[in-house]
Write a protein that holds these residues in place. Structure first.
Motif, PDB file in Angstrom:
ATOM      1  N   GLN A 153       0.819  -1.207   0.000  1.00  0.00           N
ATOM      2  CA  GLN A 153       0.000   0.000   0.000  1.00  0.00           C
ATOM      3  C   GLN A 153       0.856   1.262   0.000  1.00  0.00           C
ATOM      4  OE1 GLN A 153      -3.330  -0.054  -0.385  1.00  0.00           O
ATOM      5  NE2 GLN A 153      -3.235   2.176  -0.609  1.00  0.00           N
ATOM      6  N   SER A 154       1.985   1.213   0.725  1.00  0.00           N
ATOM      7  CA  SER A 154       2.821   2.402   0.864  1.00  0.00           C
ATOM      8  C   SER A 154       4.304   2.028   0.813  1.00  0.00           C
ATOM      9  CB  SER A 154       2.520   3.094   2.198  1.00  0.00           C
ATOM     10  OG  SER A 154       2.896   2.242   3.281  1.00  0.00           O
ATOM     11  N   PRO A 216       4.474   0.486  -4.697  1.00  0.00           N
ATOM     12  CA  PRO A 216       3.514   0.966  -3.696  1.00  0.00           C
ATOM     13  C   PRO A 216       2.317   1.694  -4.318  1.00  0.00           C
ATOM     14  CG  PRO A 216       5.754   1.440  -3.018  1.00  0.00           C
ATOM     15  CD  PRO A 216       5.848   0.958  -4.425  1.00  0.00           C
ATOM     16  N   ASN A 218       0.163   3.813  -3.025  1.00  0.00           N
ATOM     17  CA  ASN A 218       0.055   5.242  -2.699  1.00  0.00           C
ATOM     18  C   ASN A 218       0.938   6.094  -3.609  1.00  0.00           C
ATOM     19  OD1 ASN A 218      -1.668   4.522  -0.686  1.00  0.00           O
ATOM     20  ND2 ASN A 218      -0.317   5.059   1.023  1.00  0.00           N
ATOM     21  N   THR A 219       2.119   5.582  -3.925  1.00  0.00           N
ATOM     22  CA  THR A 219       3.044   6.322  -4.798  1.00  0.00           C
ATOM     23  C   THR A 219       2.502   6.360  -6.221  1.00  0.00           C
ATOM     24  OG1 THR A 219       4.870   5.512  -3.430  1.00  0.00           O
ATOM     25  CG2 THR A 219       5.441   6.552  -5.516  1.00  0.00           C
TER      26      THR A 219
END
Length: 315
Positions: A153-154, A216, A218-219
């Motif tokens: 996710q991150s 990731p 989110n990125t």
């Protein structure tokens, strides 16, 4: 993992005195338990070539146990590539969890260990070097978690994965080397994170083949990149921004690892930092295009660079 095995012909390779076995012949050797250590060494050479080169330059007492640990890691890591069935992968991971329990059972003997060359050699190393069980368990758990979630996710999630799947190997090698030093542990943590993040960047084209996106989320969302864009190998400014941000995090960890004052005898353990740095430099040179074909080519100067750094006691 594996890169250009044709580069193996340099002097330090003779240390292992390994003939060029075929995979089929290796299987027969492993089954008959005649040369399980060579089986482990060849597995690392075939699937984790850069770390194999670095391991060849370790002192003799550390070299063979390290190859066994890296062979165990390769075997566990390959599970996700060997099957598309999650249940089959889970069974294979469970085999290694069960095997670890056997390895650490009180008064255990070799005859009770599964007739697997890696398991047999790992039992010997665990007994002689008193390897901490928790780090071997983390190597398995990290792969099990990614098989379940399929993505990060991150960047922080990716760092956690890198810590468990790569830094744990360095902690084990430090244990093999009988190094108990908080600074060495700190450097191992940062180097493992740097190497783990770089591994994800390098595997983008492979992950696309398996229809998975490990960058990731989110990125990707920050720069408006969809999973489909990644799978299709679309190169644009936003995709390069994604690569730049992730690579910057890896480089930050690498610089921190190199800035830590560690005991002299541990610097040889951190030699893979040379390969991590080389990839990041190459990625920068191609303007952070993760799909540039040059990134998939072997590094012909790596053996000499590793050897030079070993002589200079640097990483």
């Amino acid at each position: 993992m594996g890169l250009g095995s044709n580069l193996i012909n340099f002097k330090t390779y003779k240390i292992l005195k390994m003939p060029a076995f075929t995979t089929r012949f290796l299987s027969k050797i492993a089954e008959s338990n005649q040369d399980s250590l060579n089986y482990c060494a060849n597995l690392v050479r075939q699937h984790d070539y850069e770390n194999f080169l670095a391991t060849l330059l370790l002192t003799k007492a550390v070299r063979s146990p390290t190859l066994v640990v890296r062979a165990f890691n390769v075997e566990v890591a390959r599970i996700q590539d060997q099957t598309t069935d999650s249940q089959t992968a889970a069974f294979r991971l469970q085999f290694w969890n069960d095997t670890l329990k056997l390895l650490y059972k009180n008064d255990q003997t070799l005859k009770n260990i599964p007739a697997n060359p890696i398991a047999q050699e790992l039992f010997k190393v665990c007994n002689s070097c008193k390897l901490p069980k928790r780090y071997l368990e983390r190597l398995i758990a990290a792969r099990g978690n990614i098989l379940k979630s399929k993505h990060f996710q991150s960047l922080e999630d990716l760092e956690k994965y890198a810590e468990d799947s790569v830094s744990s190997i360095y902690y084990l090698i430090l244990s093999i080397s009988d190094v108990t030093n908080v600074h060495a542990d700190h450097a191992a943590s940062h180097l493992g994170k740097a190497q783990g993040i770089v591994n994800i960047l390098r595997s983008v084209h492979v992950a696309s083949y398996h229809k998975t996106v490990t960058l990731p989320m989110n990125t990707l969302m920050k720069y408006g990149i969809s999973q489909e864009n990644v799978l299709r190998g679309i190169d644009n400014e936003n995709m390069r921004n994604v690569a730049f941000e992730i690579a910057t995090r890896a480089n930050s960890h690498l610089e921190k690892a190199r800035a830590i004052d560690v005991p002299k005898k541990t610097k040889q353990i951190f030699l893979p930092a040379v390969a991590v740095n080389a990839y990041l430099k190459k990625l920068q040179k191609c303007n952070f295009n993760l799909y540039d074909k040059s990134l998939q080519l072997g590094n012909s100067t790596l053996p000499l660079n590793l050897y030079y750094n070993r002589l200079m006691n640097k990483y």
